[in-house]
Design a protein around this motif. Structure first.
Motif, PDB file in Angstrom:
ATOM      1  N   ALA A 174     -60.109   0.415  17.470  1.00  0.00           N
ATOM      2  CA  ALA A 174     -59.713   1.462  16.520  1.00  0.00           C
ATOM      3  C   ALA A 174     -59.636   0.879  15.114  1.00  0.00           C
ATOM      4  O   ALA A 174     -59.346  -0.299  14.920  1.00  0.00           O
ATOM      5  CB  ALA A 174     -58.384   2.080  16.919  1.00  0.00           C
ATOM      6  N   PHE A 175     -59.900   1.746  14.128  1.00  0.00           N
ATOM      7  CA  PHE A 175     -59.817   1.358  12.730  1.00  0.00           C
ATOM      8  C   PHE A 175     -58.496   1.856  12.142  1.00  0.00           C
ATOM      9  O   PHE A 175     -58.046   2.962  12.467  1.00  0.00           O
ATOM     10  CB  PHE A 175     -60.990   1.941  11.932  1.00  0.00           C
ATOM     11  CG  PHE A 175     -62.319   1.351  12.290  1.00  0.00           C
ATOM     12  CD1 PHE A 175     -62.733   0.152  11.733  1.00  0.00           C
ATOM     13  CD2 PHE A 175     -63.146   1.985  13.204  1.00  0.00           C
ATOM     14  CE1 PHE A 175     -63.960  -0.399  12.065  1.00  0.00           C
ATOM     15  CE2 PHE A 175     -64.381   1.453  13.547  1.00  0.00           C
ATOM     16  CZ  PHE A 175     -64.784   0.244  12.983  1.00  0.00           C
ATOM     17  N   PRO A 176     -57.867   1.077  11.260  1.00  0.00           N
ATOM     18  CA  PRO A 176     -56.621   1.535  10.639  1.00  0.00           C
ATOM     19  C   PRO A 176     -56.862   2.799   9.824  1.00  0.00           C
ATOM     20  O   PRO A 176     -57.943   2.979   9.243  1.00  0.00           O
ATOM     21  CB  PRO A 176     -56.218   0.359   9.738  1.00  0.00           C
ATOM     22  CG  PRO A 176     -56.955  -0.817  10.288  1.00  0.00           C
ATOM     23  CD  PRO A 176     -58.236  -0.281  10.848  1.00  0.00           C
ATOM     24  N   GLU A 178     -56.837   5.378   6.727  1.00  0.00           N
ATOM     25  CA  GLU A 178     -57.086   5.112   5.319  1.00  0.00           C
ATOM     26  C   GLU A 178     -56.051   5.774   4.414  1.00  0.00           C
ATOM     27  O   GLU A 178     -56.333   6.071   3.262  1.00  0.00           O
ATOM     28  CB  GLU A 178     -58.495   5.592   4.938  1.00  0.00           C
ATOM     29  CG  GLU A 178     -59.599   4.870   5.691  1.00  0.00           C
ATOM     30  CD  GLU A 178     -60.980   5.343   5.282  1.00  0.00           C
ATOM     31  OE1 GLU A 178     -61.040   6.310   4.480  1.00  0.00           O
ATOM     32  OE2 GLU A 178     -61.976   4.762   5.748  1.00  0.00           O
TER      33      GLU A 178
END
Length: 336
Positions: A174-176, A178
């Motif tokens: 997963a990406f943090p 924004e």
């Protein structure tokens, strides 16, 4: 109240200045050589490299001059540059602080939401099974070592049952989010990313329970003791003699007075959660201030250690000020 607030602010500034001196002296007299920790044995044996390194970080200056430079930097919001990350310490703290604040706040809310009602119930039904349960939970929460409880929780709910995700703040793929705040729960909810919100919340549960355990025990015991004392006071007997409902007597007359010691303990407990999550964050690979503190201490990164310790001192000063002001809200006698 304005005069009292002004006096407390002046006292807080004086204590912050004294704390900066103590932090500076301790950080500079701590055992260990930062030169050897950063350069290694081979480079540390080269006098030219060592001299250049000491000059770069100001270690060749007299102690009083270094403290003056440190104070001037503080007045301009400069906590120095980290030796390990080569970044300003303030930037590192701003980067790692949201994770710690989010974890500590969730833990504190959990401790309050369970500890205060449990303490009230234990005081009302004294020596019942609810009271026994409250005392057992308090004893376990206060006495259980954090590292032991963290490993047990991981082994049961992650390793054995598979109910909880692994360490970390998000899944590895997963990406943090924004969002601008750095608080993943807020940022994912603000963006409408409910899948990311659920993932963040799932990773929060286990470390929050571990971090809240000791605070839960303290709040439960304090609430129970304060409620038992208030329920035996004359004003409670008078309220019952007037025919007031028991719920009104408990919540409006007894609980409000019992909350004064709970607020005192709760403020200090929240500050402890913000500044004492080193073990929890390290075990759960939580990218917060606790983990950053551990890495800085292991690397003898004295600018980072001084910056973090000053933030800890400022946190306690701010929490104590807010706790003192909250007394006036809970107890009218304080306002007079």
């Amino acid at each position: 109240m304005p005069g009292y607030i002004a006096l407390r602010l002046i006292s807080a500034v004086a204590m912050a200045l004294f704390a900066s001196l103590v932090v500076f002296l301790i950080s500079n007299f701590v055992p260990g050589d930062p030169v050897l920790a950063q350069l290694g044995d081979i480079l540390a044996s080269d006098p030219v490299v060592v001299a250049q390194w000491r000059a770069k970080w100001g270690l060749d200056l007299p102690l009083w001059e270094r403290y003056g430079i440190f104070l001037r930097g503080l007045l301009h919001g400069d906590l120095g540059q980290s030796i390990a990350t080569r970044r300003p310490v303030l930037e590192d703290i701003v980067q790692f602080a949201p994770a710690t604040v989010e974890l500590a706040t969730i833990s504190f809310v959990m401790a309050l939401a369970l500890g205060i009602p449990l303490g009230i119930a234990a005081a009302i039904w004294r020596d019942s099974w609810i009271d026994a349960l409250a005392r057992v939970l308090s004893l376990v929460g206060v006495s259980a070592p954090t590292f032991w409880l963290a490993f047990i929780m991981l082994a049961i709910f992650y390793g054995w049952l598979g109910w909880a995700p692994g360490p970390g703040r998000l899944d590895p793929i997963a990406f943090p989010p924004e969002g601008p705040s750095g608080f993943f729960l807020f940022d994912t909810a603000w963006a409408g990313d409910w899948e990311g919100f659920a993932d963040t919340l799932a990773h929060l549960i286990l470390p929050a329970i571990v971090l809240a355990a000791a605070t839960l025990g303290l709040i439960t015991r304090t609430t129970r003791a304060a409620m038992l004392d208030c329920l035996q006071q004359d004003y409670v007997r008078v309220a019952r003699a007037k025919g007031l409902r028991e719920r009104v007597v408990i919540l409006r007359h007894a609980l409000r007075n019992a909350l004064v010691p709970v607020v005192t303990l709760g403020g200090l407990a929240y500050a402890n959660l913000l500044t004492g999550a080193v073990m929890t964050e390290t075990i759960f690979a939580w990218p917060g201030l606790g983990r950053y503190t551990f890495r800085s201490a292991a690397a003898l990164d004295f600018p980072a250690i001084m910056g973090i310790t000053l933030v800890v001192s400022a946190t306690y000063l701010l929490v104590n000020l807010l706790v003192d002001l909250s007394y006036a809200v809970l107890d009218p006698r304080v306002r007079r």
